[in-house]
Design an enzyme around this catalytic site. Sequence first.
Site, PDB file in Angstrom:
ATOM      1  N   SER A 161       0.836  -1.203   0.000  1.00 14.19           N
ATOM      2  CA  SER A 161       0.000   0.000   0.000  1.00 14.19           C
ATOM      3  C   SER A 161       0.867   1.248   0.000  1.00 14.19           C
ATOM      4  O   SER A 161       2.085   1.169   0.189  1.00 14.19           O
ATOM      5  CB  SER A 161      -0.877   0.008   1.251  1.00 14.19           C
ATOM      6  OG  SER A 161      -0.058   0.294   2.378  1.00 14.19           O
ATOM      7  N   LYS A 162       0.210   2.371  -0.163  1.00 12.30           N
ATOM      8  CA  LYS A 162       0.997   3.615  -0.188  1.00 12.30           C
ATOM      9  C   LYS A 162       1.611   3.903   1.188  1.00 12.30           C
ATOM     10  O   LYS A 162       2.678   4.480   1.281  1.00 12.30           O
ATOM     11  CB  LYS A 162       0.167   4.767  -0.742  1.00 12.30           C
ATOM     12  CG  LYS A 162      -0.637   5.587   0.217  1.00 12.30           C
ATOM     13  CD  LYS A 162      -1.245   6.764  -0.544  1.00 12.30           C
ATOM     14  CE  LYS A 162      -2.221   7.499   0.344  1.00 12.30           C
ATOM     15  NZ  LYS A 162      -2.988   8.511  -0.343  1.00 12.30           N
TER      16      LYS A 162
END
Length: 527
Positions: free
Chosen positions: A276-277
């Site tokens: 994920s970011k």
Amino acid sequence: MPLLNNQTNKYHLRMSNVRVRFAPSPTGPLHIGGVRTALYNYLFAKKNGGTFILRIEDTDQTRYVPEAEEYIIKSLEWFGIKPEEGPGIGGDFGPYRQSERKDLYGQYVTDLIEKGHAYYCFDTSAELTTWREKNEAQKIYGVKYNHATRMEMRNSLSLSKEETDRLLKEGENVTVRLKIPTGRNIEFEDAVRGAVSFNSDELDDKIILKGDGMPTYHLANIVDDHLMEITHVIRGEEWLPSTAHHVLMYEMFGWTAPSFSHLPLILKPVGSGKLSKRDGAKFGFPVFPLEWHDKEEDKTYQGFKEDGFLPEAVTNFLSLLGWNPGTDEEMFSLEELIKAFDPSRIVKSGAKFDIDKARWFNQQYIIAKPNTELVDLLLPIATEKGFDVSEDFMLKFADLMKERAEVIPDFFTAGGFFFEMPTEIDQKMAKKKYKLENRPHFDALIESMEGMQQFTSSSLESVVKSYIADNELSFGAIMPILRLGACGTMKGPDLFETMELLGKDTVVSRMKESIEIFSALKKAQNG
Ligand code: GLU
């Protein structure tokens, strides 16, 4: 020879009928996983002489981020992944932005309603929330709007025709849902995972047309894939469950479904789960291709580009996250990837994101890059840092440092001494290697250097080496101090070549100053 009409012409001009699309939703920056999806689609199209299409799926107005489309296009451009059709490019199947196709979806909704495959719903979002909460109170979580519940809701199946017509006339909150048939085993072949099946009783009646008149992803995606004559759908694994709905919709419309390939997830470097970011921020590596400023968070995320990765290295790295060539070979240019890409070698299991591997690839590409091209990247950075250097200097600098850089900024961290003497020199090393009794030798060596006509690496080498031999000194007593004195650090490329590039004036003045510092350090150490 008979003239071909336009239609036939168009068909014959196309080298093959393979048509694939990359269909991102402009809800934010393109994640590196999205780049991999685009890359695999592109490789598959090119390999088969087909067409790679960019379609912007912007039907969700609530999640629409205006800058995202431009970001997606720029990112693909950076990687050299060129769509043949798409927004701003054109093509025979446009428009390629779903919001611009809004009006054409209605007829397909009507078609499904008329065939009894879809129905109108009038439940407000407040009603739906209350319904969910009521279920949760009875410990029924994740209740679905489906065959089991649809008759308790307010829709054209549960209400009388008069009531339905009245509500349709009012026209508020009208959505349309798919009427998923019961008791069906929905089977399809996924090119990556083999036979996949879903029980239709488990599926929900997905909304296909929203209250704002916009189609949902599911409808627009199917209609557009059909109208754009997409032959192969290659996308992330997260879309696999939706494919059951999609397969049913193809059947409802009476259309042939494309071939499906669902790509494995890109996993976090450690632990489990999708990259994920947040992982990028947590582990300190980029997950977006280019810099992205998140307005909501008021935070800027660096991209692979800004972190000093070369696009060709990132594509090579990404190509192997979920695919392998079946050999030990690892280095592939985009052209070579097109030749080597075989979708039957896409793997089912998730691929761990390994930033060290990405850095390794980058290093290989930096080493292989012509110095002139490196200078195009390095010179603007040097200028920005306020270093007044010539192109010729930078060419030599690039050549000396390229083996030592994994990412572009490494040139300046590992080779910063080419521009200025580090403010912090390696004192520990200086204390260890410098002997006060050798001071006269260093003074003599500096003097010889000062007198040199040609300050080249070969003449420096002969001056220093013959001095060491003539005075029966050891290399270990002299060389490290010359390096520390001229560069402030023990790490660097060949010392004589480094000195040649630094130039006589710089080397001599740095050496003079360093010897004073080393002597003072040593005296202090000796008490
Ligand atoms: N718009 C979808 C996405 O954002 C496309 C999924 C698909 O390729 O069908 O990923």
